[in-house]
Write an enzyme that holds these catalytic residues in place. Structure first.
Site, PDB file in Angstrom:
ATOM      1  N   GLY A 158       0.824  -1.201   0.000  1.00 22.05           N
ATOM      2  CA  GLY A 158       0.000   0.000   0.000  1.00 22.05           C
ATOM      3  C   GLY A 158       0.854   1.244   0.000  1.00 22.05           C
ATOM      4  O   GLY A 158       2.047   1.201   0.328  1.00 22.05           O
ATOM      5  N   GLY A 167       0.441   5.491   0.955  1.00 20.49           N
ATOM      6  CA  GLY A 167      -0.455   6.540   1.436  1.00 20.49           C
ATOM      7  C   GLY A 167       0.287   7.841   1.535  1.00 20.49           C
ATOM      8  O   GLY A 167       1.438   7.964   1.121  1.00 20.49           O
ATOM      9  N   GLY A 170       3.635   7.544   3.565  1.00 16.82           N
ATOM     10  CA  GLY A 170       4.680   6.585   3.269  1.00 16.82           C
ATOM     11  C   GLY A 170       4.127   5.311   2.668  1.00 16.82           C
ATOM     12  O   GLY A 170       2.919   5.178   2.441  1.00 16.82           O
ATOM     13  N   THR A 171       5.040   4.384   2.460  1.00 13.03           N
ATOM     14  CA  THR A 171       4.690   3.148   1.783  1.00 13.03           C
ATOM     15  C   THR A 171       4.621   2.022   2.804  1.00 13.03           C
ATOM     16  O   THR A 171       5.380   2.010   3.765  1.00 13.03           O
ATOM     17  CB  THR A 171       5.769   2.837   0.731  1.00 13.03           C
ATOM     18  N   VAL A 172       3.699   1.093   2.570  1.00 17.04           N
ATOM     19  CA  VAL A 172       3.528  -0.017   3.498  1.00 17.04           C
ATOM     20  C   VAL A 172       4.028  -1.307   2.852  1.00 17.04           C
ATOM     21  O   VAL A 172       3.720  -1.584   1.687  1.00 17.04           O
ATOM     22  CB  VAL A 172       2.046  -0.171   3.882  1.00 17.04           C
ATOM     23  N   LYS A 177       5.224   0.223   7.922  1.00 14.65           N
ATOM     24  CA  LYS A 177       4.994   1.474   7.209  1.00 14.65           C
ATOM     25  C   LYS A 177       6.221   2.357   7.329  1.00 14.65           C
ATOM     26  O   LYS A 177       6.640   2.726   8.414  1.00 14.65           O
ATOM     27  CB  LYS A 177       3.786   2.178   7.817  1.00 14.65           C
ATOM     28  N   ASP A 234      -8.391  11.187   8.494  1.00 18.03           N
ATOM     29  CA  ASP A 234      -8.377  10.615   7.149  1.00 18.03           C
ATOM     30  C   ASP A 234      -9.203   9.333   7.107  1.00 18.03           C
ATOM     31  O   ASP A 234      -8.714   8.270   6.740  1.00 18.03           O
ATOM     32  CB  ASP A 234      -6.938  10.374   6.697  1.00 18.03           C
TER      33      ASP A 234
END
Ligand SMILES: *[C@@H]1O[C@H](CO)[C@@H](O)[C@H](O)[C@H]1NC(C)=O
Ligand SMILES: *[C@@H]1O[C@H](CO)[C@@H](O)[C@H](O)[C@H]1NC(C)=O
Ligand SMILES: *[C@@H]1O[C@H](CO)[C@@H](O)[C@H](O)[C@H]1NC(C)=O
Ligand SMILES: *[C@@H]1O[C@H](CO)[C@@H](O)[C@H](O)[C@H]1NC(C)=O
Ligand SMILES: *[C@@H]1O[C@H](CO)[C@@H](O)[C@H](O)[C@H]1NC(C)=O
Ligand SMILES: *[C@@H]1O[C@H](CO)[C@@H](O)[C@H](O)[C@H]1NC(C)=O
Ligand SMILES: *[C@@H]1O[C@H](CO)[C@@H](O)[C@H](O)[C@H]1NC(C)=O
Ligand SMILES: *[C@@H]1O[C@H](CO)[C@@H](O)[C@H](O)[C@H]1NC(C)=O
Ligand SMILES: CC(=O)N[C@H]1CO[C@H](CO)[C@@H](O)[C@@H]1O
Length: 797
Positions: A522, A524, A527-529, A543, A636
């Protein structure tokens, strides 16, 4: 074996002649020799006689090899070799074998304990004047020492290291290992933890205040602490304190007592009694987790004592943590239930999700009565109508100023008219029974003078603590939005929920776990997961945060707050990494992905499942907004941030980001950059108003509309784009469409076969309430939960 009499010199003998002083014992144990349990004179003494070491009787036919203070009124044990495996009182012995191994054997000759030291050197066992039992070789080098494996006590000059854990006794007079531990945690900080069969919880230092607020330093990884001869304790995490009778002279010991409290004692040589010379701040015996077990109630009389509600019986008088047994079985008596009233009492924690504010006593009582999970409830006498239904009655305590009555669920037939009266009789607190808590005013102690003064300060401060706790318990929601200082007391109460195992990971560990950040799952705004695997089998989501401006200390502090937020409908944070520029969060991994993937795919999601997702999400957000210690906005809320477990139970992800990315200069809730996602953002975002919890409510309302319509927010909003102007709000648009074309036109066609009009109408109503332009008109998240639950009840009729 012949017992060489060790004759002490005159001066020494004179000093101790007053006490029972049977001044025998041996200076050392040589190879091939044994100390036998049945020989009274078979024990070692230290050069000046301060300590003795031999077999100590722990039961009718049970002994443990121990070290004790020779001159304390009752032998005070400071170490045991075999505390959990006592040996019989015939034939057991401690032998130093020719091969250098020191071995404890029982009456059958089986090895119960040994030092595992094999050597062909000539060895000898001695008890040093420090209380350290040592095995040394010819060169006087220490091969093994008792100081390396303490039980519940450390002595001056004995180092507490990363390898040592002090473990309390199980109960008073029971030398078995108990559940309270004192040690360094993974963050290099000394802490006290209750590690029991039912729960694990840290109770000191006050976690919610963060490591830094408690004055500790988590950066020094040497993990060493030492108490010196003068009574000064110094630790690598900056924990420092002095004995109230600071100075060379008194013999001291630092012990985790059976009640879970760490205490520094000084020996009064004239009476042989121990005098308290230090106690950690903010620990109160009756409030230490797990002291009294299930249903048990802690009171001071004058020592902390566990009692049971009337009619219940103490499971094990020698081990309070086993709690009390009810004389009935609730599941068998489910038809005719009632409540036993316990005034001035509270059980801390284990509140059910049906906690309510502003309801009548009757309503509270009924909510517990009909809920089979409810074992009892607390009703706060503060005029706010707070109702605390509980799934487990643990951590009970009774003080005369507790402003709450606990009602314990029992079958009607067990409710005798006398029961309530009996409970009332025993509540009175005898003032002299107030626990003495050391205050910072230790001079009174030192001066050895005014006993009354000492008693009074102890009394007042213990009540100040109790008062704070009661206020914390019943008024905590009032304080929630106030400054940090006031949160400190409450923080103490929240310790129970602290999940053990929240951990700091190194960059290398996470790099390995994610196979060098191979599998991206993922991406967002922050950052990236990546998917990873820890300890060989635990799947995690890592994350990698980007653009964190915070310094390490602040990051750490905020992350530990997020790590302390635990709820069934929130994604669990396992730990974090803060290696220079690498900032990462480690979450539990949820197999079924996020709601958007499911909702906007071919997967059939029934009405029941959608309702459950709506309810769970609302509960998670409600917890964030109103129940957890720190007031957290999500900012969010969207389907991408609602993850599902394999039973389609929703878990809200990505909360707390506002804390990590907030503008450092901003005191309140406000952001240095806009968070949120178009389509889900409340109108107030656009006009630069302060953002509050109602912004999350709006986003939640949009998610609910998506769940109902099966259309994504962007599709939904563009469908109304022509009509959706400032004057004609979303709510009016949807309402108008429903009025003209009917509900069915708005609802996801995939639900048409499952068309429960009443239920759908209710859900739609809630959704529309949430997306109102006027944020004050939107319901709070807790109200949403209520509305959704009511929905179910109405449908049951
Ligand atoms: C033992 O006692 C003597 C006399 O009181 C004292 O001088 C000496 O320092 C003591 N030794 C230890 C190791 O405490
Ligand atoms: C010493 O032990 C006895 C028996 O266990 C007990 O009755 C007594 O109160 C104890 N004395 C002190 C000072 O703790
Ligand atoms: C003491 O306990 C041991 C077993 O632990 C047993 O074999 C022995 O007979 C007991 N002795 C007495 C006097 O009860
Ligand atoms: C702690 O234990 C490890 C392994 O058992 C050992 O190598 C180390 O020397 C010990 N450290 C201390 C300070 O005792
Ligand atoms: C860490 O703690 C140890 C033991 O207290 C101390 O000797 C050392 O100087 C400390 N290191 C730092 C960097 O503060
Ligand atoms: C303890 O006493 C020593 C010596 O008087 C002093 O230097 C130190 O600051 C004191 N520590 C604390 C925590 O009061
Ligand atoms: C209580 O009764 C239920 C149903 O008969 C049974 O399953 C349960 O084990 C009982 N619990 C206890 C503690 O006896
Ligand atoms: C308080 O306790 C003391 C000592 O235990 C006792 O003598 C006194 O009578 C008690 N007072 C009351 C009011 O119960
Ligand atoms: C849509 C989806 O991924 N469903 C899966 C949810 O988890 C269960 C159990 O792991 C799977 O069987 C489903 O296929």
């Amino acid at each position: 074996m012949g017992v060489p009499k060790f004759v002490l010199f005159f001066l020494f003998a004179a000093t101790f002649a007053r006490s029972q002083a049977r001044l025998e014992g041996m200076p050392s144990l040589k190879q091939g020799n044994s100390l036998k349990v049945e020989e009274e004179g078979d024990f070692l003494v230290s050069p000046n006689g301060t300590f003795s070491s031999g077999f100590y009787e722990v039961g009718a036919n049970a002994s443990c090899y121990s070290i004790w203070f020779t001159n304390s009124a009752n032998k005070t044990i400071i170490w045991m070799a075999n505390r959990d495996k006592p040996v019989g009182k015939r034939g057991s012995k401690l032998t130093l074998h020719g091969n250098g191994n020191l071995v404890l054997t029982d009456e059958l000759g089986s090895v119960v304990w040994s030092t595992n030291t094999i050597s062909n050197e000539v060895m000898v066992v001695r008890l040093l004047e420090t209380g350290n039992l040592v095995l040394t070789n010819q060169a006087k080098r220490i091969i093994w020492q008792s100081f390396d494996s303490p039980t519940d006590t450390i002595l001056p000059s004995q180092k507490l290291t990363k390898n040592t854990t002090l473990v309390s006794m199980r109960s008073q007079g029971t030398y078995l290992s108990g559940f309270y531990n004192f040690k360094f945690d993974d963050n290099n900080v000394l802490f006290l933890i209750y590690n029991g069969p039912l729960l694990s919880s840290v109770y000191w230092p006050q976690i919610a205040t963060t490591v830094f607020q408690s004055g500790r330093d988590p950066y020094n990884s040497s993990r060493e602490a030492i108490l010196d001869e003068a009574g000064q304790f110094v630790s690598s995490d900056q924990l420092q304190f002095n004995a109230s009778d600071y100075g060379i002279g008194p013999k001291r010991r630092l012990t985790v007592d059976y009640d879970g409290i760490l205490r520094l004692y000084s020996l009064d040589e004239s009476t042989g009694l121990w005098k308290l010379s230090w106690l950690p701040d903010g620990v109160d015996a009756c409030l230490v987790q797990g002291l009294c077990g299930e249903y048990g109630i802690c009171t001071y009389k004058p020592q902390p004592t566990c009692t049971c509600p009337s009619g219940f019986s103490l499971n094990d008088p020698s081990d309070w943590s086993k709690g009390c047994s009810p004389p009935f079985n609730l599941t068998q008596d489910a038809s005719k239930l009632d409540f036993l009233e316990l005034p001035y009492t509270d059980y801390y924690g284990y509140d059910l999700d049906t906690y309510k504010l502003g309801i009548s006593f009757e309503a509270c009582r009924n909510s517990c009565l009909v809920d089979s999970r409810c074992k009892g409830f607390g009703y706060a006498l503060d005029g706010l109508g707070q109702c605390f239904p509980k799934s487990l009655l643990l951590n009970g305590y009774r003080m005369s100023n507790v402003k709450s009555i606990i009602h314990v669920k029992i079958p009607k037939r067990f409710l005798t008219p006398g029961a309530i009266l009996k409970e009332l009789e025993t509540h009175e607190l005898n003032c002299s029974a107030a626990q003495i808590v050391l205050t910072s005013d230790l001079e009174t102690e030192k001066g050895n003078g005014n006993g009354y003064m000492r008693y009074l300060t102890g009394f007042v401060s213990s009540f100040a603590i109790i008062e704070a706790i009661c206020i914390g318990l019943t008024w905590w929601y009032v304080f929630r939005k106030q400054a940090h200082e006031e949160l400190v007391n409450m923080g103490y109460l929240k310790l129970a929920i602290n999940a053990v195992g929240f951990k700091r990971f190194t960059y290398a560990e996470l790099k390995k776990a994610t196979k060098d950040f191979k599998q991206e799952i993922g991406k967002g705004g922050f950052g990236t997961v990546y998917k990873g695997v820890l300890d060989g089998d635990r799947a995690v989501a890592v994350k990698r945060l980007e653009g964190i401006l915070q310094g390490e200390a602040e990051f750490w502090a905020e992350v530990s707050v997020i790590g302390n937020i635990n709820h069934r409908n929130l994604v669990n944070l396992y730990g974090f990494c803060a290696d220079n520029d690498h900032k990462m969060l480690v979450y539990e991994y949820l197999e079924n992905g996020s709601l958007d993937k499911l909702l906007f795919s071919d997967v059939e999601l029934g009405l029941e499942q959608r309702c459950n997702i709506a309810l769970g999400t609302a509960k998670g957000l409600s917890y964030l907004h109103e129940e957890c210690l720190e007031w957290v906005l999500h900012c969010d809320v969207k389907p991408q941030n609602i993850l599902l477990d394999d039973h389609f139970e929703p878990k809200v992800a990505d909360f707390g980001m506002s804390k990590l990315f907030k503008d450092i200069h901003d005191e309140g809730i406000g952001f240095s950059r806009v968070r949120g996602t178009r389509g889900y953002m409340a109108p107030e975002w656009m006009v630069n108003l302060k953002i509050d919890a109602k912004a999350d409510v709006y986003s939640y309302g949009i998610v609910l509309l998506e769940l109902l319509s099966g259309k994504s927010a962007s599709v939904l909003l563009s469908a109304f784009a022509q009509e959706y102007t400032e004057h004609n709000q979303l709510v009016q648009c949807v309402t108008e469409k429903i009025r003209v074309e009917g509900l069915k036109e708005v609802i996801d066609p995939r639900l048409h076969h499952d068309f429960n009009k009443k239920k759908l109408e209710r859900l739609m109503k809630v959704a529309l309430l949430c997306v109102q332009e006027d944020r004050n008109a939107r319901p709070a998240m807790s109200k949403v939960v209520e509305l959704l639950l009511e929905n179910d009840e109405l449908l049951l009729e």
